[in-house]
Write a protein that holds these residues in place. Structure first.
Motif, PDB file in Angstrom:
ATOM      1  N   VAL A  55       0.728  -1.165  -0.011  1.00  0.00           N
ATOM      2  CA  VAL A  55      -0.178   0.425   0.317  1.00  0.00           C
ATOM      3  C   VAL A  55       1.146   1.074  -0.074  1.00  0.00           C
ATOM      4  N   PRO A  56       0.211   2.647  -0.698  1.00  0.00           N
ATOM      5  CA  PRO A  56      -0.992   2.007  -1.269  1.00  0.00           C
ATOM      6  C   PRO A  56      -1.089   1.798  -2.717  1.00  0.00           C
ATOM      7  N   THR A  57      -2.499   1.928  -2.848  1.00  0.00           N
ATOM      8  CA  THR A  57      -2.506   0.964  -4.457  1.00  0.00           C
ATOM      9  C   THR A  57      -3.956   1.680  -4.362  1.00  0.00           C
ATOM     10  N   ILE A  58      -4.391   2.127  -5.058  1.00  0.00           N
ATOM     11  CA  ILE A  58      -5.937   2.416  -5.770  1.00  0.00           C
ATOM     12  C   ILE A  58      -6.355   1.733  -7.003  1.00  0.00           C
ATOM     13  N   ARG A  59      -8.035   1.631  -6.880  1.00  0.00           N
ATOM     14  CA  ARG A  59      -8.587   0.950  -8.495  1.00  0.00           C
ATOM     15  C   ARG A  59      -9.319   2.789  -8.475  1.00  0.00           C
ATOM     16  N   HIS A  60      -9.459   2.656  -9.663  1.00  0.00           N
ATOM     17  CA  HIS A  60      -9.924   3.203 -10.394  1.00  0.00           C
ATOM     18  C   HIS A  60     -10.815   3.098 -11.657  1.00  0.00           C
ATOM     19  N   GLY A  61     -12.462   2.930 -11.586  1.00  0.00           N
ATOM     20  CA  GLY A  61     -12.518   2.040 -12.768  1.00  0.00           C
ATOM     21  C   GLY A  61     -11.513   0.240 -12.779  1.00  0.00           C
ATOM     22  N   GLU A  62     -11.584   0.304 -14.167  1.00  0.00           N
ATOM     23  CA  GLU A  62     -10.375  -0.729 -14.434  1.00  0.00           C
ATOM     24  C   GLU A  62      -8.945  -0.332 -14.465  1.00  0.00           C
ATOM     25  N   ALA A  63      -8.730   0.984 -14.360  1.00  0.00           N
ATOM     26  CA  ALA A  63      -7.192   1.301 -13.829  1.00  0.00           C
ATOM     27  C   ALA A  63      -6.816   1.253 -12.158  1.00  0.00           C
ATOM     28  N   VAL A  64      -5.628   0.015 -12.087  1.00  0.00           N
ATOM     29  CA  VAL A  64      -5.126   0.170 -10.661  1.00  0.00           C
ATOM     30  C   VAL A  64      -3.845   0.573 -11.273  1.00  0.00           C
ATOM     31  N   VAL A  65      -3.734   1.549  -9.892  1.00  0.00           N
ATOM     32  CA  VAL A  65      -2.139   1.983  -9.965  1.00  0.00           C
ATOM     33  C   VAL A  65      -1.538   2.300  -8.709  1.00  0.00           C
ATOM     34  N   THR A  66      -0.820   1.589  -8.037  1.00  0.00           N
ATOM     35  CA  THR A  66       0.432   1.427  -7.582  1.00  0.00           C
ATOM     36  C   THR A  66       1.726   2.318  -7.622  1.00  0.00           C
ATOM     37  N   GLU A  67       2.367   2.683  -6.566  1.00  0.00           N
ATOM     38  CA  GLU A  67       3.739   3.324  -5.580  1.00  0.00           C
ATOM     39  C   GLU A  67       2.895   4.722  -6.051  1.00  0.00           C
ATOM     40  N   GLN A  68       3.314   5.499  -4.751  1.00  0.00           N
ATOM     41  CA  GLN A  68       3.447   6.455  -3.759  1.00  0.00           C
ATOM     42  C   GLN A  68       3.392   7.967  -4.972  1.00  0.00           C
ATOM     43  N   ALA A  69       4.203   7.645  -5.267  1.00  0.00           N
ATOM     44  CA  ALA A  69       3.344   9.006  -6.071  1.00  0.00           C
ATOM     45  C   ALA A  69       3.405   9.216  -7.509  1.00  0.00           C
ATOM     46  N   ALA A  70       3.511   7.971  -8.497  1.00  0.00           N
ATOM     47  CA  ALA A  70       2.479   7.694  -9.509  1.00  0.00           C
ATOM     48  C   ALA A  70       0.366   7.805  -8.837  1.00  0.00           C
ATOM     49  N   ILE A  71       0.585   7.249  -7.668  1.00  0.00           N
ATOM     50  CA  ILE A  71      -0.712   7.680  -7.263  1.00  0.00           C
ATOM     51  C   ILE A  71      -1.365   9.479  -6.983  1.00  0.00           C
ATOM     52  N   HIS A  72      -0.217   9.938  -6.440  1.00  0.00           N
ATOM     53  CA  HIS A  72      -0.656  11.084  -6.429  1.00  0.00           C
ATOM     54  C   HIS A  72      -0.249  11.687  -7.253  1.00  0.00           C
ATOM     55  N   ILE A  73       0.081  11.758  -8.259  1.00  0.00           N
ATOM     56  CA  ILE A  73       0.460  12.643 -10.145  1.00  0.00           C
ATOM     57  C   ILE A  73      -0.985  11.901 -10.054  1.00  0.00           C
ATOM     58  N   TYR A  74      -1.424  10.703 -10.381  1.00  0.00           N
ATOM     59  CA  TYR A  74      -3.162  10.609 -11.046  1.00  0.00           C
ATOM     60  C   TYR A  74      -4.191  11.101  -9.982  1.00  0.00           C
ATOM     61  N   LEU A  75      -4.084  11.164  -9.053  1.00  0.00           N
ATOM     62  CA  LEU A  75      -5.108  11.849  -8.500  1.00  0.00           C
ATOM     63  C   LEU A  75      -5.111  13.570  -8.550  1.00  0.00           C
ATOM     64  N   GLY A  76      -3.957  13.793  -8.062  1.00  0.00           N
ATOM     65  CA  GLY A  76      -4.179  15.574  -9.617  1.00  0.00           C
ATOM     66  C   GLY A  76      -4.482  15.831  -9.789  1.00  0.00           C
ATOM     67  N   ASP A  77      -4.067  14.809 -11.395  1.00  0.00           N
ATOM     68  CA  ASP A  77      -4.888  14.952 -12.698  1.00  0.00           C
ATOM     69  C   ASP A  77      -6.059  14.863 -12.453  1.00  0.00           C
TER      70      ASP A  77
END
Length: 214
Positions: A55-77
């Motif tokens: 963790v952290p890991t998120i799922r959004h629709g069909e997308a699974v995003v791992t890695e803390q920095a990637a999740i922050h970038i994804y959610l901000g966008d």
């Protein structure tokens, strides 16, 4: 209607910064709590989502995003209306991405080597140069304004605010005034306070659950 986010979380981990960010963005999400003390992150159900069991890991629709920095970038966008992410045409977009990646690429390896008392690689071969260089570059940047990119808070400040809070707590970064003031400033934000309180409550529940099985 936008899909809700499923947020896989365990207390006292890097996942706390994502909880803070979700609060700052006012994002709708469902919390999926894993008790790592009970080994729930190694169960097949979660390993099917993140094979590393992290963790952290998120799922959004069909997308699974791992890695803390990637999740922050994804959610901000994903939530530009929050105003915490520079748009692609914004001159701050490049520096923003630089600091988002500098954290996992340079800062974390440097502080982990220091915490584990490991001999770092020679400077010419090290992915981050030297520990002192990493600290000095960050210190110089924070001296420029109340936030990492100056006067405007971004998602990067959530990531770095959490990072400096825990590294100062464990004494693995220098107690520079720039670090201490910045960490204190970010920790006073309501989203940080709420996440800290929730994290502590969940951690206590997990401790009690494990103790009850002992």
């Amino acid at each position: 209607m936008q899909d809700r986010i499923t947020f896989y979380y365990s207390p006292q981990t890097r996942a706390r910064s994502v909880m803070v960010l979700l609060g700052e963005l006012k994002a709708p999400y469902d919390l999926h709590i894993l008790n790592m003390k009970a080994g729930e992150q190694r169960q097949p159900e979660f390993l099917a989502v993140n094979p590393l069991g992290k963790v952290p890991t998120i799922r959004h629709g069909e997308a699974v995003v791992t890695e803390q920095a990637a999740i922050h970038i994804y959610l901000g966008d994903l939530f530009p209306e929050a105003g915490l992410t520079p748009a692609i045409e914004d001159p701050l977009r490049g520096p923003y991405l630089r600091w988002m990646v500098y954290y996992p690429a340079c800062f974390e390896p440097a502080v982990v080597d220091r915490f584990m008392k490991r001999e770092p690689a020679p400077e010419s071969q090290s992915p981050y140069g030297t520990y002192d260089q990493v600290m000095d570059v960050l210190r110089d940047q924070l001296a420029k304004g109340p936030y990492l990119l100056g006067d405007k808070m971004t998602v990067a400040d959530v990531l770095w605010g959490a990072a400096l809070s825990w590294t100062l707590q464990f004494g693995i970064v220098p107690d520079y005034p720039e670090f201490k003031d910045y960490a204190a400033r970010m920790s006073e934000r309501p989203a940080f306070k709420r996440a800290a309180e929730k994290d502590a409550a969940i951690a206590a529940e997990h401790e009690a659950a494990v103790a009850g099985k002992g």
